[in-house]
Design a protein around this motif. Structure first.
Motif, PDB file in Angstrom:
ATOM      1  N   MET A   1      50.573  22.234  88.629  1.00  0.00           N
ATOM      2  CA  MET A   1      49.840  21.870  87.435  1.00  0.00           C
ATOM      3  C   MET A   1      50.341  22.732  86.285  1.00  0.00           C
ATOM      4  O   MET A   1      50.441  23.946  86.407  1.00  0.00           O
ATOM      5  N   ALA A   2      50.662  22.111  85.180  1.00  0.00           N
ATOM      6  CA  ALA A   2      51.180  22.818  84.010  1.00  0.00           C
ATOM      7  C   ALA A   2      50.063  23.578  83.297  1.00  0.00           C
ATOM      8  O   ALA A   2      48.899  23.206  83.365  1.00  0.00           O
ATOM      9  N   ALA A   3      50.458  24.636  82.620  1.00  0.00           N
ATOM     10  CA  ALA A   3      49.504  25.434  81.844  1.00  0.00           C
ATOM     11  C   ALA A   3      49.457  24.914  80.413  1.00  0.00           C
ATOM     12  O   ALA A   3      50.427  24.345  79.906  1.00  0.00           O
ATOM     13  N   TRP A   4      48.336  25.127  79.776  1.00  0.00           N
ATOM     14  CA  TRP A   4      48.173  24.748  78.379  1.00  0.00           C
ATOM     15  C   TRP A   4      48.932  25.701  77.470  1.00  0.00           C
ATOM     16  O   TRP A   4      48.955  26.908  77.716  1.00  0.00           O
ATOM     17  N   ASP A   5      49.519  25.185  76.416  1.00  0.00           N
ATOM     18  CA  ASP A   5      50.033  26.015  75.344  1.00  0.00           C
ATOM     19  C   ASP A   5      48.804  26.653  74.696  1.00  0.00           C
ATOM     20  O   ASP A   5      47.852  25.936  74.353  1.00  0.00           O
ATOM     21  N   PRO A   6      48.778  27.969  74.544  1.00  0.00           N
ATOM     22  CA  PRO A   6      47.579  28.630  74.012  1.00  0.00           C
ATOM     23  C   PRO A   6      47.115  28.097  72.656  1.00  0.00           C
ATOM     24  O   PRO A   6      45.911  27.967  72.421  1.00  0.00           O
ATOM     25  N   ALA A   7      48.047  27.767  71.771  1.00  0.00           N
ATOM     26  CA  ALA A   7      47.669  27.261  70.446  1.00  0.00           C
ATOM     27  C   ALA A   7      47.021  25.881  70.556  1.00  0.00           C
ATOM     28  O   ALA A   7      46.040  25.584  69.864  1.00  0.00           O
ATOM     29  N   VAL A   8      47.558  25.034  71.413  1.00  0.00           N
ATOM     30  CA  VAL A   8      46.992  23.692  71.606  1.00  0.00           C
ATOM     31  C   VAL A   8      45.599  23.814  72.224  1.00  0.00           C
ATOM     32  O   VAL A   8      44.648  23.171  71.764  1.00  0.00           O
ATOM     33  N   LEU A   9      45.472  24.650  73.242  1.00  0.00           N
ATOM     34  CA  LEU A   9      44.170  24.822  73.886  1.00  0.00           C
ATOM     35  C   LEU A   9      43.139  25.380  72.909  1.00  0.00           C
ATOM     36  O   LEU A   9      41.990  24.925  72.889  1.00  0.00           O
ATOM     37  N   ALA A  10      43.541  26.315  72.072  1.00  0.00           N
ATOM     38  CA  ALA A  10      42.618  26.876  71.076  1.00  0.00           C
ATOM     39  C   ALA A  10      42.166  25.807  70.092  1.00  0.00           C
ATOM     40  O   ALA A  10      40.988  25.762  69.705  1.00  0.00           O
ATOM     41  N   SER A  11      43.074  24.919  69.683  1.00  0.00           N
ATOM     42  CA  SER A  11      42.690  23.871  68.740  1.00  0.00           C
ATOM     43  C   SER A  11      41.745  22.866  69.396  1.00  0.00           C
ATOM     44  O   SER A  11      40.802  22.380  68.768  1.00  0.00           O
ATOM     45  N   ILE A  12      41.952  22.574  70.682  1.00  0.00           N
ATOM     46  CA  ILE A  12      41.035  21.682  71.400  1.00  0.00           C
ATOM     47  C   ILE A  12      39.674  22.352  71.547  1.00  0.00           C
ATOM     48  O   ILE A  12      38.632  21.727  71.338  1.00  0.00           O
ATOM     49  N   ALA A  13      39.670  23.635  71.890  1.00  0.00           N
ATOM     50  CA  ALA A  13      38.415  24.374  72.062  1.00  0.00           C
ATOM     51  C   ALA A  13      37.598  24.392  70.782  1.00  0.00           C
ATOM     52  O   ALA A  13      36.369  24.308  70.814  1.00  0.00           O
ATOM     53  N   ALA A  14      38.275  24.477  69.649  1.00  0.00           N
ATOM     54  CA  ALA A  14      37.585  24.571  68.360  1.00  0.00           C
ATOM     55  C   ALA A  14      37.107  23.221  67.841  1.00  0.00           C
ATOM     56  O   ALA A  14      36.301  23.159  66.915  1.00  0.00           O
ATOM     57  N   SER A  15      37.590  22.138  68.442  1.00  0.00           N
ATOM     58  CA  SER A  15      37.227  20.808  67.958  1.00  0.00           C
ATOM     59  C   SER A  15      36.120  20.197  68.807  1.00  0.00           C
ATOM     60  O   SER A  15      35.795  20.693  69.878  1.00  0.00           O
ATOM     61  N   ASP A  16      35.587  19.110  68.307  1.00  0.00           N
ATOM     62  CA  ASP A  16      34.549  18.381  69.031  1.00  0.00           C
ATOM     63  C   ASP A  16      34.884  16.893  69.017  1.00  0.00           C
ATOM     64  O   ASP A  16      34.036  16.055  68.758  1.00  0.00           O
ATOM     65  N   ASP A  17      36.159  16.594  69.278  1.00  0.00           N
ATOM     66  CA  ASP A  17      36.593  15.209  69.137  1.00  0.00           C
ATOM     67  C   ASP A  17      37.364  14.690  70.348  1.00  0.00           C
ATOM     68  O   ASP A  17      38.122  13.749  70.236  1.00  0.00           O
ATOM     69  N   LEU A  18      37.187  15.285  71.528  1.00  0.00           N
ATOM     70  CA  LEU A  18      37.976  14.887  72.683  1.00  0.00           C
ATOM     71  C   LEU A  18      37.556  13.504  73.179  1.00  0.00           C
ATOM     72  O   LEU A  18      36.376  13.229  73.371  1.00  0.00           O
ATOM     73  N   LYS A  19      38.555  12.660  73.378  1.00  0.00           N
ATOM     74  CA  LYS A  19      38.349  11.343  73.986  1.00  0.00           C
ATOM     75  C   LYS A  19      39.226  11.294  75.224  1.00  0.00           C
ATOM     76  O   LYS A  19      40.380  11.697  75.195  1.00  0.00           O
ATOM     77  N   ILE A  20      38.654  10.780  76.300  1.00  0.00           N
ATOM     78  CA  ILE A  20      39.327  10.756  77.587  1.00  0.00           C
ATOM     79  C   ILE A  20      39.681   9.318  77.949  1.00  0.00           C
ATOM     80  O   ILE A  20      38.874   8.415  77.727  1.00  0.00           O
ATOM     81  N   SER A  21      40.892   9.120  78.481  1.00  0.00           N
ATOM     82  CA  SER A  21      41.367   7.784  78.863  1.00  0.00           C
ATOM     83  C   SER A  21      42.076   7.859  80.208  1.00  0.00           C
ATOM     84  O   SER A  21      43.307   7.922  80.266  1.00  0.00           O
ATOM     85  N   PRO A  22      41.334   7.864  81.311  1.00  0.00           N
ATOM     86  CA  PRO A  22      42.004   7.811  82.614  1.00  0.00           C
ATOM     87  C   PRO A  22      42.727   6.477  82.765  1.00  0.00           C
ATOM     88  O   PRO A  22      42.378   5.489  82.115  1.00  0.00           O
TER      89      PRO A  22
END
Length: 124
Positions: A1-22
């Motif tokens: 399993m790949a690790a998150w880029d810290p900057a990308v993960l921080a931007s996701i953590a700070a947002s409230d807009d995640l949409k999931i599409s399995p």
């Protein structure tokens, strides 16, 4: 399993807009993006299904194991892993901190949603 880029993960953590599409059952077509709460704990991204294991997106994510997310202005191909029981206390605390003012918080830290915790990781 790949690790998150810290900057990308921080931007996701700070947002409230995640949409999931399995993926759908065919394994190639993405499902309709569903808005969902997300939290970051120890460099890992987690989501929970509000309706527990009955949730359509949760069942698809567990069956297919992959799909994509739309978050923080990005579209990212990801894997989904059942994370029920994986540091529930820390994940609960992250939900309480991020969504403290929401009337929907209590169900998100309940036994039903804990059973439907998913860890999301980027595909390398």
């Amino acid at each position: 399993m790949a690790a998150w880029d810290p900057a990308v993960l921080a931007s996701i953590a700070a947002s409230d807009d995640l949409k999931i599409s399995p993926f759908r059952e065919d394994g190639t077509t993405y499902g309709t993006p569903t808005w969902i709460w997300s939290v970051v704990v120890d460099d890992a991204l987690y989501v929970r299904a509000y309706n527990g294991r009955r949730s359509r997106w949760y069942r698809a994510a567990m069956a297919q194991g992959a799909g994509r997310i739309h978050a923080a202005g990005r579209v990212i191909d990801v894997t989904f892993v059942d994370a029920a029981g994986e540091d529930d206390a820390a994940i609960d605390a992250a939900y309480r901190a991020k969504y403290a003012d929401s009337p929907y918080l209590p169900p998100m830290v309940s036994a039903r949603t804990r059973e439907a915790t998913v860890r999301i990781a980027p595909i390398a």
